[in-house]
Design an enzyme around this catalytic site. Structure first.
Site, PDB file in Angstrom:
ATOM      1  N   ARG A  98      -2.610   6.861   1.219  1.00 32.79           N
ATOM      2  CA  ARG A  98      -3.049   8.049   1.961  1.00 32.79           C
ATOM      3  C   ARG A  98      -2.069   8.644   2.951  1.00 32.79           C
ATOM      4  NH1 ARG A  98      -8.056   5.151   4.110  1.00 32.79           N
ATOM      5  NH2 ARG A  98      -6.430   3.582   4.028  1.00 32.79           N
ATOM      6  N   ARG A 117      -6.560  12.782  -4.486  1.00 25.03           N
ATOM      7  CA  ARG A 117      -7.816  12.235  -3.971  1.00 25.03           C
ATOM      8  C   ARG A 117      -8.866  13.333  -3.806  1.00 25.03           C
ATOM      9  NH1 ARG A 117      -8.770   9.341   1.781  1.00 25.03           N
ATOM     10  NH2 ARG A 117      -8.398  11.479   2.439  1.00 25.03           N
ATOM     11  N   ASP A 147      -6.962  -1.437  -7.523  1.00 28.31           N
ATOM     12  CA  ASP A 147      -7.562  -2.053  -6.341  1.00 28.31           C
ATOM     13  C   ASP A 147      -7.979  -3.475  -6.674  1.00 28.31           C
ATOM     14  OD1 ASP A 147      -8.433  -1.113  -3.501  1.00 28.31           O
ATOM     15  OD2 ASP A 147      -9.961  -2.500  -4.186  1.00 28.31           O
ATOM     16  N   TYR A 176     -15.623 -10.082  -0.078  1.00 27.62           N
ATOM     17  CA  TYR A 176     -16.300  -8.813  -0.383  1.00 27.62           C
ATOM     18  C   TYR A 176     -17.575  -9.031  -1.191  1.00 27.62           C
ATOM     19  CZ  TYR A 176     -12.319  -6.319   1.525  1.00 27.62           C
ATOM     20  OH  TYR A 176     -11.359  -5.831   2.381  1.00 27.62           O
ATOM     21  N   ARG A 236       0.824  -1.219   0.000  1.00 25.29           N
ATOM     22  CA  ARG A 236       0.000   0.000   0.000  1.00 25.29           C
ATOM     23  C   ARG A 236       0.856   1.267   0.000  1.00 25.29           C
ATOM     24  NH1 ARG A 236      -5.316  -1.778   1.194  1.00 25.29           N
ATOM     25  NH2 ARG A 236      -5.957   0.260   0.526  1.00 25.29           N
TER      26      ARG A 236
HETATM   27  O1  CP3 Z   1       0.103   1.028  -3.134  1.00 23.83           O
HETATM   28  C1  CP3 Z   1      -0.444  -0.024  -3.402  1.00 23.83           C
HETATM   29  O2  CP3 Z   1      -0.335  -1.043  -2.692  1.00 23.83           O
HETATM   30  C2  CP3 Z   1      -1.229  -0.140  -4.679  1.00 23.83           C
HETATM   31  C3  CP3 Z   1      -2.603   0.135  -4.580  1.00 23.83           C
HETATM   32  C4  CP3 Z   1      -3.584  -0.750  -3.806  1.00 23.83           C
HETATM   33  C5  CP3 Z   1      -4.805  -0.224  -3.310  1.00 23.83           C
HETATM   34  N1  CP3 Z   1      -5.533  -1.260  -2.811  1.00 23.83           N
HETATM   35  C6  CP3 Z   1      -5.209   1.195  -3.371  1.00 23.83           C
HETATM   36  C7  CP3 Z   1      -6.287   1.679  -2.489  1.00 23.83           C
HETATM   37  C8  CP3 Z   1      -3.569  -2.123  -3.511  1.00 23.83           C
HETATM   38  C9  CP3 Z   1      -2.471  -3.166  -3.767  1.00 23.83           C
HETATM   39  C10 CP3 Z   1      -4.811  -2.429  -2.904  1.00 23.83           C
HETATM   40  C11 CP3 Z   1      -5.180  -3.797  -2.499  1.00 23.83           C
HETATM   41  C12 CP3 Z   1      -6.369  -3.998  -1.670  1.00 23.83           C
HETATM   42  N2  CP3 Z   1      -7.580  -3.352  -1.744  1.00 23.83           N
HETATM   43  C13 CP3 Z   1      -6.485  -5.021  -0.690  1.00 23.83           C
HETATM   44  C14 CP3 Z   1      -5.420  -6.043  -0.370  1.00 23.83           C
HETATM   45  C15 CP3 Z   1      -4.317  -5.458   0.448  1.00 23.83           C
HETATM   46  C16 CP3 Z   1      -4.616  -5.346   1.903  1.00 23.83           C
HETATM   47  O3  CP3 Z   1      -4.464  -4.226   2.421  1.00 23.83           O
HETATM   48  O4  CP3 Z   1      -4.932  -6.348   2.523  1.00 23.83           O
HETATM   49  C17 CP3 Z   1      -7.767  -4.932  -0.124  1.00 23.83           C
HETATM   50  C18 CP3 Z   1      -8.341  -5.815   0.963  1.00 23.83           C
HETATM   51  C19 CP3 Z   1      -8.460  -3.882  -0.806  1.00 23.83           C
HETATM   52  C20 CP3 Z   1      -9.871  -3.441  -0.617  1.00 23.83           C
HETATM   53  C21 CP3 Z   1      -9.952  -2.022  -0.234  1.00 23.83           C
HETATM   54  N3  CP3 Z   1      -9.718  -0.955  -1.085  1.00 23.83           N
HETATM   55  C22 CP3 Z   1     -10.280  -1.480   1.038  1.00 23.83           C
HETATM   56  C23 CP3 Z   1     -10.585  -2.313   2.249  1.00 23.83           C
HETATM   57  C24 CP3 Z   1     -10.247  -0.081   0.918  1.00 23.83           C
HETATM   58  C25 CP3 Z   1     -10.609   0.965   1.956  1.00 23.83           C
HETATM   59  C26 CP3 Z   1      -9.795   0.958   3.149  1.00 23.83           C
HETATM   60  C27 CP3 Z   1      -8.322   1.118   2.910  1.00 23.83           C
HETATM   61  O5  CP3 Z   1      -7.565   0.226   3.311  1.00 23.83           O
HETATM   62  O6  CP3 Z   1      -7.901   2.122   2.354  1.00 23.83           O
HETATM   63  C28 CP3 Z   1      -9.839   0.232  -0.396  1.00 23.83           C
HETATM   64  C29 CP3 Z   1      -9.626   1.564  -0.977  1.00 23.83           C
HETATM   65  C30 CP3 Z   1      -8.244   1.875  -1.413  1.00 23.83           C
HETATM   66  N4  CP3 Z   1      -7.503   1.093  -2.255  1.00 23.83           N
HETATM   67  C31 CP3 Z   1      -7.487   3.020  -1.071  1.00 23.83           C
HETATM   68  C32 CP3 Z   1      -6.263   2.919  -1.758  1.00 23.83           C
HETATM   69  C33 CP3 Z   1      -5.131   3.902  -1.743  1.00 23.83           C
HETATM   70  C34 CP3 Z   1      -7.945   4.143  -0.150  1.00 23.83           C
HETATM   71  C35 CP3 Z   1      -9.106   4.890  -0.669  1.00 23.83           C
HETATM   72  C36 CP3 Z   1      -8.811   6.310  -1.109  1.00 23.83           C
HETATM   73  O7  CP3 Z   1      -7.661   6.720  -1.134  1.00 23.83           O
HETATM   74  O8  CP3 Z   1      -9.757   7.004  -1.462  1.00 23.83           O
END
Ligand code: CP3
Length: 355
Positions: A43, A52, A88, A165, A39
């Site tokens: 953020r 964002r 994502d 999900y 990640r």
């Molecule tokens: O930098 C990176 O790793 C690349 C981008 C990436 C995102 N999501 C961007 C994102 C990756 C590899 C993911 C994978 C992801 N998404 C997972 C597996 C990794 C893990 O953490 O276990 C999961 C379970 C998700 C599902 C998901 N997407 C959730 C639960 C959320 C909201 C909560 C959170 O953790 O941020 C997201 C949204 C998301 N995906 C954001 C980002 C940067 C945040 C939302 C935003 O910035 O508006």
């Protein structure tokens, strides 16, 4: 190493200037391990927050220029040895026909989740080159802009985590509805898992074709399962995906919390495994053979330690995993509360490691 970028534009070649990650994945000797952070595009970076505030989540994900900019931010700002494509895991259920909403502060919501075998009629295995073509376009543009500075990691969610999900309809600490769906409606669950697997195989193959250097499969919720249930509901599908691309691209499996199956994975062709901080490096090494590359496993909350203590933790972690067959990383994603200079201190501590 010279790579060819495939795309609609004239073919381009570039030389990978930093191939530490690929060396670690091939088991070659290195002076220090490669480092990146799960990640890392996200953020905790003010530059990400600025984008964002301008564009909603799926606009960011679906616009190759924005994906490229966000993917490169941690390379420029914290200096990791690999880029991970900004996207994502939930683009897969979206491409299969389920609505996915990502609202700031709430997390993902799928308003019409799968509850019954009849609900499978509402979804399909899509042509990923059509419905997810924006990801492949983003890979082409990102590689072009990176120009070989570091390798690019592509990724997908593992089928069990995607099922979580699709059935639960939102995030959860326990995913009890999703697990109960597997236990109470096993035929429906197996059909759903296979549809996700078939989609994901085509998706990761398309990412490799578009030019990613490594694929990581995130099974973020597999640790909610017992060993037997992991080996029934999660592992077989993850292994199908691994087998489908491993010949053309290294694969890192990240079955978070599933420490009980490391040995089984290593005996089933897994070459690289991400581990979290709940197991020791010694345990992870003892469960896997010496050819397996391990990735992890700093508790992301330790990034909040004073920097000298953080450096000590990193040094200790590398000494215990060993320099070779190892990728320094966190045990899970970096959280939004981490100061950028601490993220950079983590990366620098790996880069400055001396035995
Ligand atoms: O930098 C990176 O790793 C690349 C981008 C990436 C995102 N999501 C961007 C994102 C990756 C590899 C993911 C994978 C992801 N998404 C997972 C597996 C990794 C893990 O953490 O276990 C999961 C379970 C998700 C599902 C998901 N997407 C959730 C639960 C959320 C909201 C909560 C959170 O953790 O941020 C997201 C949204 C998301 N995906 C954001 C980002 C940067 C945040 C939302 C935003 O910035 O508006």
């Amino acid at each position: 190493m010279t790579e060819t970028i495939l795309g609609t534009e004239p073919m381009q070649t570039y030389t990978l200037q930093n191939d530490l990650l690929l060396k670690a994945l091939r088991g070659e000797a290195v002076e220090r391990p490669p480092v990146w952070m799960m990640r890392q595009a996200g953020r905790y970076l003010p530059e990400y927050i600025a984008l964002r505030n301008k564009y909603d989540f799926f606009t960011r994900v679906q616009t190759p220029e924005l994906v490229t900019e966000i993917t490169l931010q941690p390379i420029d700002i914290v200096g990791t040895d690999a880029a991970i494509l900004f996207s994502d895991i939930l683009v897969v259920p979206q491409a299969m026909g389920l609505e996915v909403q990502l609202n700031e502060g709430i997390g993902p919501v799928l308003p019409e989740p799968i509850k019954h075998i009849d609900d499978l009629k509402r979804i399909h295995v899509p042509d990923v080159n059509d419905s997810l073509h924006y990801v492949m376009d983003a890979i082409t543009l990102t590689n072009k802009t990176l120009a070989g500075r570091v390798p690019l990691i592509g990724f997908a969610g593992a089928p069990f985590t995607i099922l979580c999900y699709m059935v639960e309809g939102k995030g959860s600490k326990t995913f009890d509805k999703a697990k109960a769906f597997c236990y109470q409606q096993p035929e429906a669950a197996k059909q759903l898992l296979q549809m996700i697997t078939d989609t994901t195989i085509a998706y990761v193959q398309a990412q490799v074709q578009a030019g990613v250097h490594v694929i990581q499969i995130f099974d973020s919720w597999s640790g909610l399962l017992s060993k037997d249930d992991f080996e029934t509901w999660a592992m077989p599908y993850m292994l199908q995906i691994q087998a489908s691309v491993q010949a053309s691209c290294p694969v890192i499996l990240y079955p978070k919390g599933s420490w009980y199956s490391l040995e089984t994975l290593a005996n089933n062709g897994t070459k690289a495994i991400g581990v979290d901080w709940c197991i020791t490096p010694e345990f992870a090494r003892a469960q896997t053979n010496s050819k397996v590359t391990l990735q992890g496993n700093l508790d992301p909350a330790k990034l909040l330690l004073p920097i000298p203590q953080l450096q000590q933790e990193v040094h200790n972690m590398i000494s215990r995993f060993g320099v070779n067959n190892y990728i320094a990383n966190l045990g899970h994603g970096i959280t939004p509360n981490i100061p950028v200079d601490h993220a950079k201190a983590f990366v620098d501590a790996v880069k400055n490691y001396v035995q």
